[in-house]
Write an enzyme that holds these catalytic residues in place. Structure first.
Site, PDB file in Angstrom:
ATOM      1  N   HIS A 313       0.858  -1.189   0.000  1.00 16.65           N
ATOM      2  CA  HIS A 313       0.000   0.000   0.000  1.00 16.65           C
ATOM      3  C   HIS A 313       0.888   1.230   0.000  1.00 16.65           C
ATOM      4  O   HIS A 313       1.972   1.226   0.596  1.00 16.65           O
ATOM      5  CB  HIS A 313      -0.914   0.006   1.238  1.00 16.65           C
ATOM      6  N   ASP A 371      -8.035  -4.995  -0.026  1.00 15.34           N
ATOM      7  CA  ASP A 371      -8.555  -5.485  -1.303  1.00 15.34           C
ATOM      8  C   ASP A 371      -8.340  -6.985  -1.479  1.00 15.34           C
ATOM      9  O   ASP A 371      -9.053  -7.630  -2.250  1.00 15.34           O
ATOM     10  CB  ASP A 371      -7.870  -4.752  -2.467  1.00 15.34           C
TER      11      ASP A 371
END
Length: 437
Positions: A313, A371
């Site tokens: 991320h 996700d």
């Protein structure tokens, strides 16, 4: 803002200029150096592609500590909120700064519930799209079109108008997403039902038909509600910054949120869970678990062109706190629906195991993000992959509208106008056509 006793001193190697820059302190996290007068004092801009080190605004809504893997909504840890609150509780918190008490919760829930219907003309508007259009293309158009139907409360200088617009957007977004889905199937639209919860109502509008009664699965409802909570806001990301930048021109809230929807569509942002599930399905079709080791070796080879989706991320340099919650939710949903042996979930677990043990991924702090599991949960619920990003937009709407409202309430608010480092031609003459090469 809280001014620090310290100041930053900027000097140049040729001793031509030396200036003092104020420093402001945040509640937690990095302090900021105020460079607003830098250009007027030095005739220079800062250069920061991707805004890696630039704070573009002051905000009290969301805080992320990427090194610790910490996410706070109005100061509350996401782990506590996801377990103890409903999505509408989170909406109230993000909009108002505090969690609701019993009477505030009842009033807020009822207000949102009674604004879930949309103008009937939007049904005709939908017919202008192809049935196989991507849901995000449809949703971008529908949200932008709301300004043509609800223009009675778009005076952005009026706090009451901004509040009404916020309620309308939060309430109507599930209806619009469900309509886009039903339109793609050629099925009748299902109208909202006021005796259901926000998330239960959305599930019914998505999966019910006029032929029979639809009963909401409690486990599925809680799981989807948690997905909404985990995606409600995430500081100054690409789509939130887009909403702020678009809104800074003074445009109406529906147009600003439509801009956020369009930005979220990108695979590097809201489309990440769709890309992650596509990766897992492709891996499953090409050997499944037995080929995971080989796949992960290809990921480590920069020349292979193989990417590991759902890991790492831009902000988190530790385990994404939302991913832990999503993993638990994923197990609950699969067990409830009798899908414990779901091959994609087993595949995902094996990919995660290797990534958490392999020094290559550990050294680069490539941990699973939210996700990685949310796509599996939505797939199990029956939501098509193409709709994943629209679900994300539904959840993020409250964050967008709260950030937009905060920007307009800021006394330092002004239209966004980034600068550039120009490296093109200097001024030159046009000349006549015969002299051109």
């Amino acid at each position: 803002m809280n001014l620090s006793d310290k100041k930053a001193i900027l000097s140049f190697s040729d001793d031509s200029t030396k200036i003092e820059l104020p420093i402001y302190k945040g509640t937690v996290g990095p302090d900021v150096i105020d460079i607003r007068k830098l250009y007027s004092q030095t005739d220079m801009f800062t250069y920061d592609p991707g805004f890696m080190s630039t704070a573009a605004c002051e905000s009290k809504i969301t805080y992320i500590d990427g090194e610790k893997g910490e996410l706070l909504y109005r100061g509350y840890p996401i782990e506590q909120l996801a377990v103890n609150c409903s999505f509408l509780d989170i909406c109230y918190l993000i909009l108002n700064g505090e969690l609701p008490n019993s009477s505030q919760k009842e009033e807020f829930d009822q207000t949102v519930t009674h604004h879930t219907m949309v103008n009937e003309q939007l049904h005709f508007f939908l017919r202008g799209f192809r049935r196989d259009a991507h849901p995000m293309a449809v949703l971008t158009g529908l949200v932008g079109a709301l300004s043509a139907f609800y223009h009675d409360s778009t005076d952005i200088t009026n706090p009451e108008h901004r509040h009404i617009s916020a309620i309308r957007l939060i309430a109507k977004m599930p209806t619009l997403v469900a309509m886009a889905y039903k339109y793609s199937l050629g099925q009748p639209y299902i109208y909202p039902q006021n005796n259901l919860s926000y998330t239960g109502n959305f599930l019914r509008m998505m999966f019910a038909t006029p032929c029979e009664e639809y009963k909401v699965n409690d486990v599925v409802e809680r799981a989807l509600d948690r997905i909404f909570i985990l995606h409600a806001d995430h500081e100054q990301n690409a789509s939130t910054s887009t909403v702020r930048l678009c809104g800074s021109s003074g445009t109406d809230p529906f147009a600003a949120i439509a801009a956020g929807v369009a930005c979220l569509w990108g695979p590097a942002h809201g489309g990440a869970n769709e890309a992650c599930l596509n990766m897992l399905e492709n891996l499953q079709a090409n050997g499944g678990i037995e080929k995971v080791g080989e796949f992960m070796e290809k990921v480590k080879d920069k020349n292979s062109g193989v990417r590991l989706m759902g890991f790492g991320h831009r902000v988190y340099k530790n385990y994404d706190p939302r991913a832990k919650l999503m993993q638990e939710t994923c197990k609950e949903v699969l067990e409830s629906l009798g899908l414990e042996d779901d091959p994609l979930f087993k595949l995902a677990m094996e990919v995660e195991r290797i990534a958490l043990e392999d020094p290559y991924f550990v050294e680069r702090k490539l941990y699973p993000n939210v996700d990685f599991y949310s796509g599996i949960v939505q797939r199990a619920i029956g939501i098509p992959t193409s709709l994943f990003t629209a679900i994300f937009a539904l959840a993020r709407t409250v964050g967008w509208i709260a950030q937009w409202n905060e920007m307009l309430s800021d006394p330092d608010y002004k239209i966004g106008r980034p600068r550039q480092l120009y490296t093109g031609y200097s001024a030159r003459d046009v000349g006549n056509i015969e002299t051109r090469k």
